[in-house]
Design a protein around this motif. Structure first.
Motif, PDB file in Angstrom:
ATOM      1  N   ASP A 158      -6.516  -5.162  -6.502  1.00  0.00           N
ATOM      2  CA  ASP A 158      -7.022  -4.858  -5.166  1.00  0.00           C
ATOM      3  C   ASP A 158      -7.886  -6.021  -4.673  1.00  0.00           C
ATOM      4  OD1 ASP A 158      -7.897  -3.780  -2.828  1.00  0.00           O
ATOM      5  OD2 ASP A 158      -8.613  -1.899  -3.702  1.00  0.00           O
ATOM      6  N   TYR A 180     -11.549  -4.566  -3.377  1.00  0.00           N
ATOM      7  CA  TYR A 180     -12.471  -3.892  -4.298  1.00  0.00           C
ATOM      8  C   TYR A 180     -13.461  -4.888  -4.896  1.00  0.00           C
ATOM      9  CZ  TYR A 180     -14.182  -1.390  -8.398  1.00  0.00           C
ATOM     10  OH  TYR A 180     -14.977  -0.810  -9.344  1.00  0.00           O
ATOM     11  N   ASN A 186       0.849  -1.191   0.000  1.00  0.00           N
ATOM     12  CA  ASN A 186       0.000   0.000   0.000  1.00  0.00           C
ATOM     13  C   ASN A 186       0.882   1.238   0.000  1.00  0.00           C
ATOM     14  OD1 ASN A 186      -2.137   1.795   0.202  1.00  0.00           O
ATOM     15  ND2 ASN A 186      -2.311   1.595   2.425  1.00  0.00           N
ATOM     16  N   SER A 238      -2.589   4.981  -4.291  1.00  0.00           N
ATOM     17  CA  SER A 238      -3.452   6.167  -4.259  1.00  0.00           C
ATOM     18  C   SER A 238      -2.677   7.356  -4.817  1.00  0.00           C
ATOM     19  CB  SER A 238      -3.912   6.463  -2.827  1.00  0.00           C
ATOM     20  OG  SER A 238      -4.605   5.359  -2.278  1.00  0.00           O
ATOM     21  N   MET A 279      -4.784  -1.379 -10.936  1.00  0.00           N
ATOM     22  CA  MET A 279      -4.901  -1.523  -9.487  1.00  0.00           C
ATOM     23  C   MET A 279      -6.252  -2.103  -9.075  1.00  0.00           C
ATOM     24  SD  MET A 279      -1.953  -0.707  -8.784  1.00  0.00           S
ATOM     25  CE  MET A 279      -2.170  -1.164  -7.095  1.00  0.00           C
ATOM     26  N   ARG A 326      -2.518  -1.661  -3.670  1.00  0.00           N
ATOM     27  CA  ARG A 326      -3.295  -0.428  -3.631  1.00  0.00           C
ATOM     28  C   ARG A 326      -2.346   0.756  -3.786  1.00  0.00           C
ATOM     29  NH1 ARG A 326      -7.803   0.174   0.871  1.00  0.00           N
ATOM     30  NH2 ARG A 326      -8.649  -1.482  -0.450  1.00  0.00           N
TER      31      ARG A 326
END
Length: 536
Positions: free
Chosen positions: A521, A524, A454, A497, A517, A495
């Motif tokens: 994930d 998700y 992450n 961002s 992604m 993940r």
């Protein structure tokens, strides 16, 4: 009038005597100090007692967090526990809600309990009031007495370099604490890197909104690099809402090259641009080693070969011992042949007196061989008498017994290398520099960091140029995805961002990264799958 004066004098003397018996007016007993107090493990009791002994007039309350009701039909309100924060006496006296409205903002210690017992404190949270050296000394006495304490949160408590060093001493005596959240406490010396240590063994560290700059990022990078390879404790590091630029991101990327413990890194709401994004994305894919790293890799390879040579020699010795053992089992036939040849020679050359002396020598040799644990088998030397076949059988049986005794000692002495074999089978933690390398264009490339799952870089200054570097890194990780027995086992980032940076949301590169992604994930769920679940 005289009687009234006598009564007043008597009542005054009685009051003095009562005060002395109660201990209030006695000068013989010393005053109670905080050093003499022994904590019981009940935080509310210990904290209150220590504050009174140190002269605090307003003592912060220790209050449990409100819990939701166990059943929906429960008569208790969710906010019923908040009434405990205020005094019941005031509510009974008609004080009204306006007096207790601001009780939430008063200094307090919020605790979370594992059970109804006051000794089962699991989490401590302090928000919005300053902790000085005197109060930190109280915590240094209370907190180590809590065996179940796992998390400490200090938000905007005005920490200084002195109180932070005192807090570090407190953590040294609290081995059960695994989560630390120190937010809103900027330090001039940027000394938060001291929390990243092998001695503490923290799992989660949150340093949000502490005005950490590039110098603080450099110190944190050095602390991450100094962790032992066997240290797998630190999993999450939050550095959001600070002042880290491209330079600080480069320092942290340097630590991620060989750090294999960190699972989640939050760098959101900083000042990181394309150069910092390029440094972080390079760590995720194949990266080239520097000259110093190549030299260190060669030294590690030499040490590994030197360690493997004694093990190979030990295993060869162990096999040699095994090859020697069967010879002792077949030594009976060899001894019998030697005895026959020597007996034929002794018939013609030696006399009867020498025949009587030789058995004594044979007994001595066998005893010395058994005591020393020699690997050779004793063979009878000297002539034998002409005797009946019955006596001959007895002598051969005696010799067999001697040989078996020697064999048992040999098997006991030759089992020494077994612990070395067990050590060789023990699992070892390899250095990331010893991973399988690739050689291209005269450079040595190592696989990137596949442990970090992450990474949060939202609300920074990354443009579309920085996005291309992340897209290339994610494509290499997708190509290296292992497919075993029809099920995918993803390695690398799960993940990423990157929202709210210096690029439009409709950017094609950003859309491609999102598509990659989403497929990686594990949490998700697509809208179609949620609709299918509702239909089912």
């Amino acid at each position: 009038m005289g009687k009234k004066a006598e009564r007043k004098e008597k009542t005054g003397k009685d009051n003095e005597d009562d005060a002395k018996t109660a201990g209030f007016g006695s000068q013989d007993k010393p005053p109670l100090t905080a050093e003499d107090y022994h904590c019981t493990g009940n935080l509310e009791q210990d904290f209150t007692e220590l504050c009174t002994r140190l002269g605090y007039t307003e003592i912060p309350k220790v209050m449990p967090r409100p819990r939701p009701p166990s059943t929906p039909a429960s008569e208790k309100n969710v906010f019923a526990d908040e009434a405990d924060f205020t005094s019941d006496k005031d509510s009974q006296n008609g004080a009204g809600p306006t007096k207790d409205r601001y009780s939430y903002f008063r200094p307090s210690i919020r605790v979370e309990l594992e059970s109804e017992d006051g000794r089962s404190v699991r989490e401590i949270s302090i928000r919005g009031w300053k902790i000085d050296e005197k109060m930190m000394g109280i915590f240094a006495k209370c907190l180590p007495a809590l065996p179940n304490l796992q998390k400490i949160t200090l938000w905007n408590v005005g920490l200084t370099d002195g109180t932070f060093s005192s807090f570090m001493n407190v953590l040294q005596h609290c081995p059960s604490v695994k989560v630390i959240s120190l937010e809103g406490n900027p330090l001039p010396d940027q000394s938060y890197h001291k929390l990243i240590s092998d001695d503490l063994g923290l799992v989660h560290i949150s340093l949000r909104n502490n005005q950490i700059n590039d110098e603080g990022a450099r110190l944190i990078s050095q602390a991450l690099q100094s962790l032992k390879i066997t240290n797998k404790h630190l999993a999450t590091l939050v550095l959001s809402y600070n002042h880290i630029t491209d330079l600080g991101a480069g320092y942290i990327a340097q630590a991620l090259r060989f750090n294999r413990s960190l699972l989640s890194l939050n760098l959101s709401s900083n000042q990181i641009g394309d150069q910092g994004a390029l440094a972080l994305s390079e760590v995720l894919g194949h990266f080239a080693l520097k000259h110093i790293e190549i030299v260190q890799r060669r030294l590690l390879l030499l040490d590994k070969e030197a360690q493997e040579q004694p093990r190979s020699q030990a295993t060869s010795r162990h096999t040699d011992v095994k090859s020697e053992r069967p010879l002792s089992h077949h030594s009976n036939s060899a001894t019998e042949k030697a005895e026959k040849l020597q007996a034929q020679k002794s018939k013609s050359s030696l006399s009867k007196k020498k025949e009587k002396e030789t058995p004594k020598k044979e007994d001595k040799t066998t005893i010395t061989n058994v005591a020393s644990g020699a690997s050779t088998v004793t063979i009878q030397t000297g002539p034998t008498k002409k005797e009946d076949p019955k006596t001959a059988k007895k002598q051969t049986s005696n010799s067999d017994h001697k040989i078996t005794r020697v064999k048992t000692v040999k098997s006991a002495t030759k089992r020494v290398p077994l612990p070395e074999q067990e050590q060789a089978e023990a699992p070892e933690v390899s250095n990331p520099l010893l991973e399988q390398a690739e050689f291209r264009d005269g450079k040595v490339f190592l696989p990137g960091n596949k442990v970090l799952i992450n990474l949060n870089l939202s609300r920074n200054r990354v443009t579309e140029e920085g996005l291309r570097s992340f897209l290339a890194a994610m494509e290499t990780q997708v190509r290296e995805t292992k497919v075993t027995s029809g099920a995918r086992t993803h390695t690398g980032l799960l993940r990423l961002s990157l929202g709210k940076n210096k690029f439009p949301a409709e950017c094609s590169t950003f859309v491609q990264i999102q598509e990659i992604m989403v497929s990686r994930d594990p949490i998700y769920k697509s809208p179609r799958s949620s609709v299918d679940e509702q239909v089912m």
